[in-house]
Design a protein around this motif. Structure first.
Motif, PDB file in Angstrom:
ATOM      1  N   TYR A 149       0.796  -1.231   0.000  1.00  0.00           N
ATOM      2  CA  TYR A 149       0.000   0.000   0.000  1.00  0.00           C
ATOM      3  C   TYR A 149       0.828   1.280   0.000  1.00  0.00           C
ATOM      4  O   TYR A 149       0.291   2.349  -0.308  1.00  0.00           O
ATOM      5  CB  TYR A 149      -0.957   0.004   1.196  1.00  0.00           C
ATOM      6  N   CYS A 172     -17.579   5.879   4.597  1.00  0.00           N
ATOM      7  CA  CYS A 172     -17.650   5.117   3.343  1.00  0.00           C
ATOM      8  C   CYS A 172     -18.542   3.892   3.528  1.00  0.00           C
ATOM      9  O   CYS A 172     -18.220   3.006   4.329  1.00  0.00           O
ATOM     10  CB  CYS A 172     -16.252   4.683   2.906  1.00  0.00           C
ATOM     11  N   GLY A 186     -10.359  -4.545   3.087  1.00  0.00           N
ATOM     12  CA  GLY A 186     -10.520  -3.098   2.974  1.00  0.00           C
ATOM     13  C   GLY A 186     -10.682  -2.422   4.323  1.00  0.00           C
ATOM     14  O   GLY A 186     -10.363  -1.238   4.466  1.00  0.00           O
ATOM     15  N   SER A 219      -6.415  -2.992   6.042  1.00  0.00           N
ATOM     16  CA  SER A 219      -5.873  -1.701   5.599  1.00  0.00           C
ATOM     17  C   SER A 219      -5.674  -0.826   6.833  1.00  0.00           C
ATOM     18  O   SER A 219      -6.530  -0.020   7.190  1.00  0.00           O
ATOM     19  CB  SER A 219      -6.829  -1.023   4.603  1.00  0.00           C
ATOM     20  N   THR A 231      -7.949   4.078   7.660  1.00  0.00           N
ATOM     21  CA  THR A 231      -7.752   4.418   6.259  1.00  0.00           C
ATOM     22  C   THR A 231      -8.969   5.204   5.787  1.00  0.00           C
ATOM     23  O   THR A 231     -10.109   4.824   6.074  1.00  0.00           O
ATOM     24  CB  THR A 231      -7.587   3.145   5.398  1.00  0.00           C
ATOM     25  N   VAL A 266     -10.467   5.425   3.056  1.00  0.00           N
ATOM     26  CA  VAL A 266     -11.399   4.738   2.163  1.00  0.00           C
ATOM     27  C   VAL A 266     -11.846   3.384   2.706  1.00  0.00           C
ATOM     28  O   VAL A 266     -12.481   2.610   2.007  1.00  0.00           O
ATOM     29  CB  VAL A 266     -10.804   4.558   0.741  1.00  0.00           C
ATOM     30  N   SER A 267     -11.528   3.087   3.952  1.00  0.00           N
ATOM     31  CA  SER A 267     -12.011   1.834   4.549  1.00  0.00           C
ATOM     32  C   SER A 267     -13.533   1.838   4.652  1.00  0.00           C
ATOM     33  O   SER A 267     -14.133   2.885   4.922  1.00  0.00           O
ATOM     34  CB  SER A 267     -11.428   1.653   5.955  1.00  0.00           C
ATOM     35  N   TYR A 306     -18.944   1.337  -1.758  1.00  0.00           N
ATOM     36  CA  TYR A 306     -18.739  -0.018  -2.259  1.00  0.00           C
ATOM     37  C   TYR A 306     -20.074  -0.752  -2.386  1.00  0.00           C
ATOM     38  O   TYR A 306     -20.964  -0.589  -1.549  1.00  0.00           O
ATOM     39  CB  TYR A 306     -17.796  -0.781  -1.322  1.00  0.00           C
ATOM     40  N   THR A 349     -13.228  -3.652  -2.398  1.00  0.00           N
ATOM     41  CA  THR A 349     -13.031  -2.422  -1.632  1.00  0.00           C
ATOM     42  C   THR A 349     -11.607  -1.907  -1.809  1.00  0.00           C
ATOM     43  O   THR A 349     -10.674  -2.698  -1.958  1.00  0.00           O
ATOM     44  CB  THR A 349     -13.273  -2.644  -0.120  1.00  0.00           C
ATOM     45  N   THR A 350     -11.447  -0.632  -1.805  1.00  0.00           N
ATOM     46  CA  THR A 350     -10.176   0.132  -1.717  1.00  0.00           C
ATOM     47  C   THR A 350      -9.212  -0.033  -2.886  1.00  0.00           C
ATOM     48  O   THR A 350      -8.309   0.792  -3.035  1.00  0.00           O
ATOM     49  CB  THR A 350      -9.405  -0.189  -0.404  1.00  0.00           C
TER      50      THR A 350
END
Length: 486
Positions: free
Chosen positions: A72, A225, A245, A249, A254, A256-257, A380, A406-407
């Motif tokens: 990542y 999200c 995700g 992560s 995160t 965008v989790s 998502y 995801t992500t």
């Protein structure tokens, strides 16, 4: 500048730094193709020669598993730089565009030029990626830059300062370490663009400071999200991807989790069972002892998450997990079912290992839940229903959408990464990074022939008709105007 712990970075130091950077940038040093390639190549060396050091810093700051660090942060950065090196000459080339009859004869092009001196303020959760990936775009576009890494990841911040000083052109690229005082001093300066990654509260402060100088901003913020889970899908695969995700992560830390899941009442029990099964496959029964889960970054964030989890109206909604150990700053992956919509956990971005599941009678009701809040950085959907998928893409406004995963869109460099509304403004990654730090300058070329009297006084009815025809009419209208006919 700012990398020596004994140095004081105050207003005077900031003004001196800006004066030095302006002088070097004004000399044109950063605008050449050769300078851009040399600095991108040095940045690639910085990463490739110090992959183990970077992974060690991330372990120290976040207990981040090495594979997460390599995939990542290190891997994405290397891909980003290699793409910029490959495409740079093409990106820098002026784009020829058509002209109109009103300027005939003429030619035109769009010339990308650097903005000037840019400030990059990064976040603690992906300190290398979020500092150096925007820098790729800033360098590729020909700018001088100042990086402000997050003090909440101190080992990573110190390593960034050390390596940038060793590998990069210190006359054009600087690192300033520090906390609120240093950031405030930086924000008082006049920049040509500010790129900030973090939360919306600080994002507003950054934007207010930028407004004083009419400085454009690129804000990567966050938000809640959602992940919508349909019936009749491969639930095992869906859960594995949700887990990666969320907990895979940075243990949910995160932007965008998945922040919460929406599914039907009928589907919820099966979804919870599948999540439990896959979580235990990945992290074992005693997840607090797993080396594959990052810890919470510090005691303040740990306390914030426990406050969300222990709220009276929420604590009884835990259906899995909930264990915590403050001595090692770890919270077990935790699933909650049907928490109240007015609870703290549903009012703010969780940014941690807690995952509420909301249930609805019909999955279409998920649109109202998502759209009633602020626009998320990512959304998502897990479904095999093509009609519902297209409905989701049309109805849900988010920085980015991913169907059946995801992500991973962050690693697709042909896609822009950015927010919308409260989740941010502007985007970067790949060519979008170059564009984010460039001004698209319009250039029109004309000669001295065909200097028509139509544009000059004295103005007549015939000239007016001809101008109207040129600006909006057809070829026939122009001919009629030339012969004095309506």
């Amino acid at each position: 500048m700012g990398s020596d712990a004994t140095a004081i970075f105050d207003a005077e130091a900031a003004q001196t730094m800006m004066k030095e950077l302006r002088a070097v940038y004004g000399s044109g040093a950063t605008k050449s193709y050769d300078w851009r390639v040399s600095q991108l190549s040095q940045l690639l060396k910085l990463i490739e020669y110090h992959e183990d050091d970077i992974a060690a810093a991330l372990r120290s700051d976040l207990s981040k598993p090495d594979i997460e660090s390599y995939v990542y942060e290190i891997g994405v950065l290397k891909s980003s730089i290699k793409l910029a090196l490959k495409e740079l000459r093409k990106w820098m080339s002026p784009e020829k565009v058509k002209t109109s009859l009103i300027s005939f004869p003429s030619s035109a092009k769009i010339v990308p030029e650097p903005l000037g001196i840019v400030l990059i303020i990064s976040a603690w959760n992906y300190p290398f990626l979020l500092s150096l990936d925007p820098l790729v775009g800033a360098i590729a576009a020909g700018n001088a830059a100042v990086l402000k890494p997050s003090e909440i990841s101190p080992v990573s911040s110190a390593l960034i300062a050390k390596l940038v000083r060793e590998y990069m052109d210190s006359s054009t690229i600087r690192v300033v370490e520090g906390a609120v005082a240093e950031t405030s001093v930086l924000l008082e300066q006049k920049w040509d663009k500010i790129c900030y990654t973090g939360n919306a509260v600080v994002g507003r402060i950054v934007m207010a400071a930028a407004a004083k100088h009419l400085t454009p901003v690129l804000l990567e913020l966050g938000g809640k999200c959602p992940a919508v889970v349909d019936l009749n899908i491969n639930l095992q695969v869906a859960c594995r991807r949700i887990i990666m995700g969320k907990w895979g992560s940075n243990n949910g830390q995160t932007c965008v989790s998945p922040d919460y899941i929406i599914t039907t009442k009928a589907n919820a029990p099966k979804l919870i069972d599948a999540l439990k099964t896959e979580l235990e496959k990945f992290y074992g029964k005693n997840m607090l002892e797993s080396n594959d889960l990052s810890r919470i970054v510090n005691s303040n964030h740990f306390a914030r998450l426990i406050k969300l989890l222990d709220e009276d109206k929420v604590s009884g909604k835990v259906v899995y997990g909930g264990k915590r150990d403050e001595s090692i700053l770890k919270i077990m992956p935790t699933i909650l079912l049907d928490v109240p919509r007015n609870s703290l956990i549903m009012k703010e971005e969780i940014f941690g290992p807690l995952l509420p599941i909301l249930t609805v009678d019909r999955l279409e009701d998920s649109f109202n839940i998502i759209n009633s809040g602020t626009k998320p950085l990512a959304a998502y959907l897990f479904t095999n229903d093509k009609r519902f998928r297209e409905h989701f893409v049309t109805e849900v406004s988010a920085g980015g959408l991913v169907v059946n995963d995801t992500t991973i869109h962050l690693g697709v460099l042909t896609l822009p990464f950015g927010g919308v509304g409260d989740s941010g403004m502007g985007s970067y990654h790949g060519k979008f990074s170059f564009d984010a730090f460039s001004h698209k300058k319009a250039v029109l070329y004309r000669g001295f022939v065909a200097d028509a009297d139509i544009r000059y006084p004295p103005y007549t009815r015939k000239k007016l008709r001809l101008l109207q025809a040129l600006l909006g009419g057809s070829f026939l209208t122009i001919i009629l105007a030339l012969f004095g006919r309506n």
